[in-house]
Design an enzyme around this catalytic site. Structure first.
Site, PDB file in Angstrom:
ATOM      1  N   ASP A 106      -2.472  12.808 -16.370  1.00 28.40           N
ATOM      2  CA  ASP A 106      -2.754  11.859 -15.780  1.00 28.40           C
ATOM      3  C   ASP A 106      -4.166  11.894 -15.155  1.00 28.40           C
ATOM      4  O   ASP A 106      -4.653  12.951 -14.543  1.00 28.40           O
ATOM      5  CB  ASP A 106      -2.054  11.466 -14.374  1.00 28.40           C
ATOM      6  N   HIS A 117     -11.265   3.266  -7.341  1.00 33.23           N
ATOM      7  CA  HIS A 117      -9.956   3.997  -7.032  1.00 33.23           C
ATOM      8  C   HIS A 117     -10.322   5.309  -6.334  1.00 33.23           C
ATOM      9  O   HIS A 117      -9.891   5.537  -5.145  1.00 33.23           O
ATOM     10  CB  HIS A 117      -8.982   3.980  -8.168  1.00 33.23           C
ATOM     11  N   ARG A 167     -10.128  11.739   2.652  1.00 26.03           N
ATOM     12  CA  ARG A 167     -11.195  12.581   2.998  1.00 26.03           C
ATOM     13  C   ARG A 167     -12.132  11.675   3.348  1.00 26.03           C
ATOM     14  O   ARG A 167     -13.364  11.467   2.523  1.00 26.03           O
ATOM     15  CB  ARG A 167     -11.552  13.396   1.978  1.00 26.03           C
ATOM     16  N   GLU A 212       0.799   1.943  -9.088  1.00 21.74           N
ATOM     17  CA  GLU A 212      -0.412   2.387  -9.690  1.00 21.74           C
ATOM     18  C   GLU A 212      -0.567   1.609 -10.944  1.00 21.74           C
ATOM     19  O   GLU A 212       0.127   1.932 -11.855  1.00 21.74           O
ATOM     20  CB  GLU A 212      -0.876   3.730  -9.827  1.00 21.74           C
ATOM     21  N   GLU A 215      -2.175   1.506 -14.404  1.00 24.43           N
ATOM     22  CA  GLU A 215      -2.834   2.110 -15.140  1.00 24.43           C
ATOM     23  C   GLU A 215      -2.797   1.930 -16.517  1.00 24.43           C
ATOM     24  O   GLU A 215      -1.808   1.107 -16.986  1.00 24.43           O
ATOM     25  CB  GLU A 215      -2.335   3.522 -15.044  1.00 24.43           C
ATOM     26  N   ASP A 224       2.427   4.492 -12.678  1.00 24.44           N
ATOM     27  CA  ASP A 224       2.520   5.628 -12.005  1.00 24.44           C
ATOM     28  C   ASP A 224       2.875   5.635 -10.377  1.00 24.44           C
ATOM     29  O   ASP A 224       2.154   5.647  -9.652  1.00 24.44           O
ATOM     30  CB  ASP A 224       1.348   6.436 -12.208  1.00 24.44           C
ATOM     31  N   GLN A 247       2.620  12.309  -0.953  1.00 22.93           N
ATOM     32  CA  GLN A 247       1.214  12.812  -1.454  1.00 22.93           C
ATOM     33  C   GLN A 247       0.430  13.548  -0.395  1.00 22.93           C
ATOM     34  O   GLN A 247      -0.239  14.617  -0.744  1.00 22.93           O
ATOM     35  CB  GLN A 247       0.593  11.871  -2.151  1.00 22.93           C
ATOM     36  N   LYS A 307       4.689  12.207  -7.280  1.00 29.08           N
ATOM     37  CA  LYS A 307       4.280  11.093  -8.516  1.00 29.08           C
ATOM     38  C   LYS A 307       5.474  11.579  -9.568  1.00 29.08           C
ATOM     39  O   LYS A 307       5.184  10.754 -10.358  1.00 29.08           O
ATOM     40  CB  LYS A 307       3.135  11.838  -8.958  1.00 29.08           C
ATOM     41  N   THR A 319      -5.636   5.059 -11.711  1.00 29.25           N
ATOM     42  CA  THR A 319      -5.440   3.733 -11.240  1.00 29.25           C
ATOM     43  C   THR A 319      -6.852   2.846 -11.659  1.00 29.25           C
ATOM     44  O   THR A 319      -8.057   3.717 -11.292  1.00 29.25           O
ATOM     45  CB  THR A 319      -5.333   3.650  -9.853  1.00 29.25           C
TER      46      THR A 319
END
Lengths: 440, 440
Positions: A139, A146, A155, A211, A213, A245, A252, A265, A371
């Site tokens: 991935d 994203h 963060r 997600e 993708e 996903d 997470q 995931k 994503t």
């Protein structure tokens, strides 16, 4: 681009399968995506098929009836096992031979129409397996909007890390739990720990998400220790499908340091049935550019062809249907739109990066794009983004609210390419419905 | 423990294969590890074998000669394809039946000795494939001394993150690039960026390292969405081999945020030929304990049996031979010793954690333990630790220095269990030699 546009892309081509000529179809004769299918509910062997309008054409039936030229028939050798891996491993020439043969046989005015007709199965009566036996699944994280939006949540001080604009960030995912579209998935149990909790606890994920993708299939592999030069990178790709996903955001957040996402995931990822070949996507190739001031890719990720046509301009959509909507007979409702043109890296760059240290790719390996969110409001490719980290519920048309997925929610991903002078090329639907978690 | 110790573990058992009775052998008749092999340099089909002293016994030859009882013969069905996956998927009863049959046939005084003798191939004349087709490979991080030492280098402020004592940290690795012991590996190219560099550059890794790990093979799988209860966890395991997860530390430091290691770990991982079964390891099971003050595992990771016998007490070693040593006819020299008793999680806990969210395991899947370092000086399971992050070179007996691996260095991993009243059980050797990087 133009040297790879040929008669199969001609927008004026019509098919004798009438549904393939409808304006909104995903599957005009210019598309011809591939899948593994059988009659729904049967115990028939899985076999390869191509989509045309609302039908699947059974490729081995065509071949066995002698309706394919030699090169197209040879392209199918090995697909009898019920996967496309052998075809994927054969590369562009085999894929193009098959495309040419299907385009010739399915277009208006083709010979042998009655015999071809006998190879059609209505899509409504078909079920799908995975297109390939996926040896390894990687991935990536090429959606910069994203990466920025999610980075901000995890963060706040450094949403986009210093390596992002140099390294096509990726990680290895779980191949065994990739399921075909339509397979329901259980909400995962997992450890969660709020900022104020003294200890984590095991519980059903409270922040289950999808997600949006693209799933990029590897064609011919490379030998271990032999990086793929960027000029040859796309020779090692086959085509693209839709990929969801599913992610447990609470799991997470607690588990991902320092080695990356794991159980958050790997409980299920959903792959759409149809793989749209690189050839069908040719009209939607666009130049690869970097925003003013961003660094240019290192040499192993850079080439004139990458700059000229490395990008891909597809429209992506997410749709939802809740239990309440289903009970009321309401169809899926659109949650978000985004576009693949926001990808920070090209599909060819992913090949060259993945192999630069010597890692060997194999036919049927899968790359998730990561994503693909757009820059604007309502363009997030996950609920994490749309709900601003779970703080702002989305309100659906029937008044229901969502921050993350609830049991019985069904999520559909859809995608298509549109360009003046070409037929619309669609990807079909990638669907999954959430089941309750098992008892802890 | 005692209920699983049986006559096959009896230390007084001798084999009619004399080399199996030597004091220092890895492969007495009490061990009987399994591998896939053929005569070196031949194009024979890969086939299953068991080690006895300095010989391999060809299991299909035994079976086809009618030398195995029905249950042991049945245990081998499906291994004709050249992998142990089918046997792995059959679980403990099949494995035990095979062990009993081999123990009976190879012990001193057994019947049919001449016929069994005909099924022996000298190990010196054999080559090995991978023991299994590895569908998915997961690398864990259960060596707390390694996690602490490496954490200190990457994150001086928070070497051991708050989740470490709650979550068996793991991540998905690359299955395609796992190679059999003896396969040389190319030093990887990769992006590196020093703290003072304005931009990264592509270059051969300057900090190439090994990692001393155990490789734990999955036996019977579980269905997607169905977590494996801790009480049944070891029923889903098969056995353990040596595993070297080669690592490019400079690449890792630059790429690993936020999604974990990728190219720094996926260029090659080396797996030893021999898989030592859980039965052979029974004498080395020890209680699983947590240091005073550490949290007890959550309920899904805790059981009376885990506490009583979840741990494993094996001695682990790393040996090096440089080009200069090879030219001088010097054998490998020991670099480090460590022990599996320093693992912070048990092998059963890895199964229950991996599946708690619903992830499906499959026979032949591989878990790396993560680097198993001891607490003391000289007990690091990687050069990163032994050289204190590359700052303190190791000095070899011939005066050569190493901070990280140089081209032509050969690394061997070795392991064994010893316990009063039992025969020494060894793992053989896991070996790989570094080749120069390809031209960038």
């Amino acid at each position: 681009m133009t040297d790879r546009i040929d008669a199969t892309h001609d927008a004026s081509l019509q098919s004798w399968v009438a549904s393939a000529n409808a304006a909104g179809t995903d599957f005009p004769v210019q598309n011809l995506p591939l899948a593994i299918f059988r009659r729904a509910g049967s115990d028939e062997a899985w076999r390869p098929g191509a989509a045309i309008g609302d039908q699947v054409v059974d490729l081995l039936t065509l071949r066995d009836a002698g309706l394919l030229p030699r090169d197209a028939a040879d392209a199918l050798a090995g697909t009898e096992v019920g996967t496309l891996n052998a075809l994927m491993g054969r590369g562009r020439a085999a894929r193009v031979a098959l495309r040419q043969a299907l385009s010739q046989g399915l277009r208006e005015g083709a010979a042998d129409r009655a015999q071809w007709q006998a190879a059609l199965v209505p899509q409504a009566g078909a079920e799908h397996g995975l297109p390939a036996r996926i040896g390894d699944y990687t991935d990536f994280y090429i959606g910069i909007h994203h990466a920025t939006a999610v980075g901000r949540l995890f963060r706040p001080d450094s949403p986009l890390l210093p390596n992002y604009k140099w390294v096509p960030i990726g990680y290895h995912g779980r191949a065994s739990s990739i399921v075909a579209s339509g397979t329901a998935l259980r909400r995962p149990l997992g450890q969660g720990k709020g900022p104020d909790d003294a200890a984590p606890q095991l519980r059903p994920s409270q922040r289950l998400d999808y997600e949006l993708e693209l799933g990029i299939f590897v064609g011919p592999g490379n030998a271990q220790g032999a990086p793929v030069p960027i000029a040859e990178a796309e020779d090692h790709l086959f085509g693209i499908g839709l990929f969801n996903d599913w992610s447990a955001r609470d799991v997470q957040a607690w588990e991902y340091q320092p080695l990356g996402p794991f159980l958050s995931k790997n409980f299920a990822s959903t792959l759409a049935p149809w793989v749209v070949t690189l050839e069908a996507l040719e009209p939607f190739r666009i130049p690869f550019t970097r925003p003013e001031g961003d660094p240019q890719p290192l040499a192993y990720l850079d080439s004139a062809e990458t700059r000229a046509r490395g990008g891909l301009d597809l429209q992506l959509e997410v749709w939802i249907q809740t239990a309440q909507m289903r009970a009321a007979g309401q169809p899926h409702e659109q949650l978000a739109r985004a576009g693949s043109r926001h990808a920070y890296w090209t599909i060819g760059q992913l090949v060259s990066h993945h192999t630069i240290g010597g890692c060997n790719l194999q036919p049927g390996d899968l790359f998730g794009s990561g994503t693909l969110s757009g820059p604007g409001e309502g363009q997030g490719g996950s609920l994490l983004e749309l709900s601003h980290g779970g703080r702002q519920p989305l309100v659906l048309a029937n008044g229901e609210k969502r921050v993350f997925l609830q049991d019985s929610d069904s999520i559909q991903l859809r995608a298509y390419g549109v360009r003046e002078g070409f037929r619309r090329i669609g990807f079909g639907v990638c669907e999954g419905t959430v089941l309750p978690a098992p008892a802890p």
